[in-house]
Design an enzyme around this catalytic site. Structure first.
Site, PDB file in Angstrom:
ATOM      1  N   ARG A 153      32.788  32.344  43.013  1.00  0.00           N
ATOM      2  CA  ARG A 153      33.487  31.357  42.184  1.00  0.00           C
ATOM      3  C   ARG A 153      34.843  31.864  41.718  1.00  0.00           C
ATOM      4  O   ARG A 153      35.841  31.151  41.756  1.00  0.00           O
ATOM      5  CB  ARG A 153      32.613  30.980  40.990  1.00  0.00           C
ATOM      6  CG  ARG A 153      31.321  30.261  41.348  1.00  0.00           C
ATOM      7  CD  ARG A 153      30.487  30.024  40.100  1.00  0.00           C
ATOM      8  NE  ARG A 153      29.228  29.342  40.390  1.00  0.00           N
ATOM      9  CZ  ARG A 153      28.099  29.964  40.740  1.00  0.00           C
ATOM     10  NH1 ARG A 153      28.085  31.284  40.866  1.00  0.00           N
ATOM     11  NH2 ARG A 153      27.003  29.285  40.965  1.00  0.00           N
ATOM     12  N   ILE A 154      34.878  33.114  41.247  1.00  0.00           N
ATOM     13  CA  ILE A 154      36.136  33.647  40.722  1.00  0.00           C
ATOM     14  C   ILE A 154      37.126  33.892  41.853  1.00  0.00           C
ATOM     15  O   ILE A 154      38.310  33.531  41.743  1.00  0.00           O
ATOM     16  CB  ILE A 154      35.883  34.936  39.925  1.00  0.00           C
ATOM     17  CG1 ILE A 154      35.012  34.636  38.693  1.00  0.00           C
ATOM     18  CG2 ILE A 154      37.206  35.569  39.489  1.00  0.00           C
ATOM     19  CD1 ILE A 154      34.588  35.873  37.925  1.00  0.00           C
ATOM     20  N   ARG A 232      34.377  44.589  37.627  1.00  0.00           N
ATOM     21  CA  ARG A 232      33.491  45.581  37.028  1.00  0.00           C
ATOM     22  C   ARG A 232      34.100  46.963  37.156  1.00  0.00           C
ATOM     23  O   ARG A 232      34.709  47.299  38.172  1.00  0.00           O
ATOM     24  CB  ARG A 232      32.120  45.577  37.718  1.00  0.00           C
ATOM     25  CG  ARG A 232      31.257  44.381  37.350  1.00  0.00           C
ATOM     26  CD  ARG A 232      30.681  44.540  35.944  1.00  0.00           C
ATOM     27  NE  ARG A 232      29.838  43.412  35.573  1.00  0.00           N
ATOM     28  CZ  ARG A 232      30.267  42.322  34.956  1.00  0.00           C
ATOM     29  NH1 ARG A 232      31.549  42.189  34.694  1.00  0.00           N
ATOM     30  NH2 ARG A 232      29.434  41.368  34.625  1.00  0.00           N
ATOM     31  N   GLU A 261      33.666  52.484  29.414  1.00  0.00           N
ATOM     32  CA  GLU A 261      34.325  51.558  28.498  1.00  0.00           C
ATOM     33  C   GLU A 261      33.886  51.814  27.058  1.00  0.00           C
ATOM     34  O   GLU A 261      32.691  51.835  26.777  1.00  0.00           O
ATOM     35  CB  GLU A 261      34.019  50.114  28.896  1.00  0.00           C
ATOM     36  CG  GLU A 261      34.601  49.749  30.257  1.00  0.00           C
ATOM     37  CD  GLU A 261      34.420  48.289  30.632  1.00  0.00           C
ATOM     38  OE1 GLU A 261      33.654  47.576  29.941  1.00  0.00           O
ATOM     39  OE2 GLU A 261      35.052  47.842  31.601  1.00  0.00           O
ATOM     40  N   HIS A 280      38.750  44.541  28.840  1.00  0.00           N
ATOM     41  CA  HIS A 280      37.724  43.657  29.404  1.00  0.00           C
ATOM     42  C   HIS A 280      37.738  42.278  28.734  1.00  0.00           C
ATOM     43  O   HIS A 280      36.722  41.800  28.211  1.00  0.00           O
ATOM     44  CB  HIS A 280      36.345  44.293  29.281  1.00  0.00           C
ATOM     45  CG  HIS A 280      35.478  44.017  30.474  1.00  0.00           C
ATOM     46  ND1 HIS A 280      34.664  44.963  31.055  1.00  0.00           N
ATOM     47  CD2 HIS A 280      35.298  42.888  31.218  1.00  0.00           C
ATOM     48  CE1 HIS A 280      34.013  44.431  32.080  1.00  0.00           C
ATOM     49  NE2 HIS A 280      34.392  43.174  32.205  1.00  0.00           N
ATOM     50  N   ALA A 283      36.726  37.181  30.287  1.00  0.00           N
ATOM     51  CA  ALA A 283      35.904  36.016  29.961  1.00  0.00           C
ATOM     52  C   ALA A 283      36.239  35.400  28.617  1.00  0.00           C
ATOM     53  O   ALA A 283      35.654  34.382  28.243  1.00  0.00           O
ATOM     54  CB  ALA A 283      34.423  36.414  29.966  1.00  0.00           C
TER      55      ALA A 283
END
Length: 314
Positions: A153-154, A232, A261, A280, A283
């Site tokens: 999708r991305i 990721r 992270e 990050h 989203a």
């Protein structure tokens, strides 16, 4: 029906998830303090819970064993690296996520990275703010090749945006048939071919056992290429990337994900030249926040009512 909410990002930018939960008769039990939780703290928060909405909380075998009432774990996002799927299945717990809810948000960030790196926007701004008025020659996008690793999708959302800038699109995805890639306007190629032939390379695959882009792959990239990772951490050999930025093999790297992270300020990668780095944030948009919360709530209710969820994670 009650849902224990562990992630502080739930309904953070939209009231839609709470409104939908109320309409479905779902009570929300907010336990999002000290996120992410793990171990005893997590077990304590889930005592007696039938449903939980997690962010980065570590749902391991010990948690499932200690929480026998649990029926469904919903991930506020797509990646389920923090959920032991085998342990969940053994405990009879359904795991759901929200794939595609943040596709446009991540694609937008990717294009921002691409423009920022190609036109050297950060370098130019830093120069201006230091009192200089220097000239910065950048790279136009029209006619260049954008390689997309991961054409879900991305990846497809990125391809759609990139086509508007006149970029040629090449893509690699071991799970997507070549004809489907071609139908979406991209040239299907092998991993090595995409990496070696792209002026700009962007990653949109899930994390795995080790780096997807090895030192050899990075060494094969065209001189002056740009690299983007809004997927990721761990997908890239970060030591090799650091070297490629220092020696000029790459003109820039833009990262929204890191192997560790948050990365330490003394991390060699964080001190490499021409690095664009964000914490990050892919989203984190208003629409993605609404979609993730609403879709998760709806699937939790489906499971608790004995119906099949829309987005089960096997």
């Amino acid at each position: 029906m009650r849902l224990t909410v562990l992630t502080p990002s739930f309904a953070q930018r939209s009231d839609s998830p709470r409104t939908r939960a109320e309409a479905l008769g779902l009570d929300l039990d907010n336990r999002s303090e000290n996120h992410p939780k793990s171990g005893e703290e997590l077990i304590q928060a889930l005592t007696g819970a039938e449903a939980v909405l997690v962010g980065l909380d570590q749902m391991d075998a010990d948690v499932f064993a200690a929480c026998p009432d649990l029926k469904v774990v919903a991930k506020h996002g797509a990646g389920v690296d923090n959920i032991d799927l085998e342990a969940a299945a053994a405990a009879g717990v359904t795991v759901v996520n929200t794939p595609g809810a943040n596709a446009d948000a991540v694609a937008d960030l990717t294009m921002g990275f691409l423009l920022m790196g190609a036109r050297r926007i950060r370098e130019a701004e830093d120069s201006l703010r230091s009192g200089q008025w220097d000239v910065f020659f950048g790279s136009e996008l029209t006619g260049k090749q954008l390689g997309i690793l991961g054409f879900g999708r991305i990846g497809r959302a990125v391809a759609k945006r990139a086509a508007g800038f006149g970029l040629r699109i090449a893509a690699y995805d071991p799970f997507v048939p070549d004809d489907a890639i071609a139908e979406a306007g991209a040239q299907p190629l092998s991993l090595a071919e995409v990496v070696a032939g792209s002026d700009f390379l962007t990653l949109h695959l899930p994390g795995g056992e080790g780096p997807l882009l090895s030192a050899e792959h990075i060494a094969s990239m065209p001189q002056g290429a740009g690299l983007i990772n809004a997927a990721r951490g761990g997908l890239i050999d970060e030591a090799a990337l650091t070297s490629a930025l220092h020696d000029g093999r790459l003109s820039f790297a833009a990262l929204d994900a890191f192997a560790a992270e948050p990365p330490g300020l003394d991390d060699p990668l964080m001190n490499a030249p021409n690095l664009i780095a964000t914490p990050h944030i892919g989203a984190y948009s208003d629409i993605a926040n609404a979609n993730m919360g609403t879709w998760a709530v709806e699937d939790v209710v489906r499971v608790l009512q004995g119906r099949a969820p829309e987005h089960t994670v096997d």
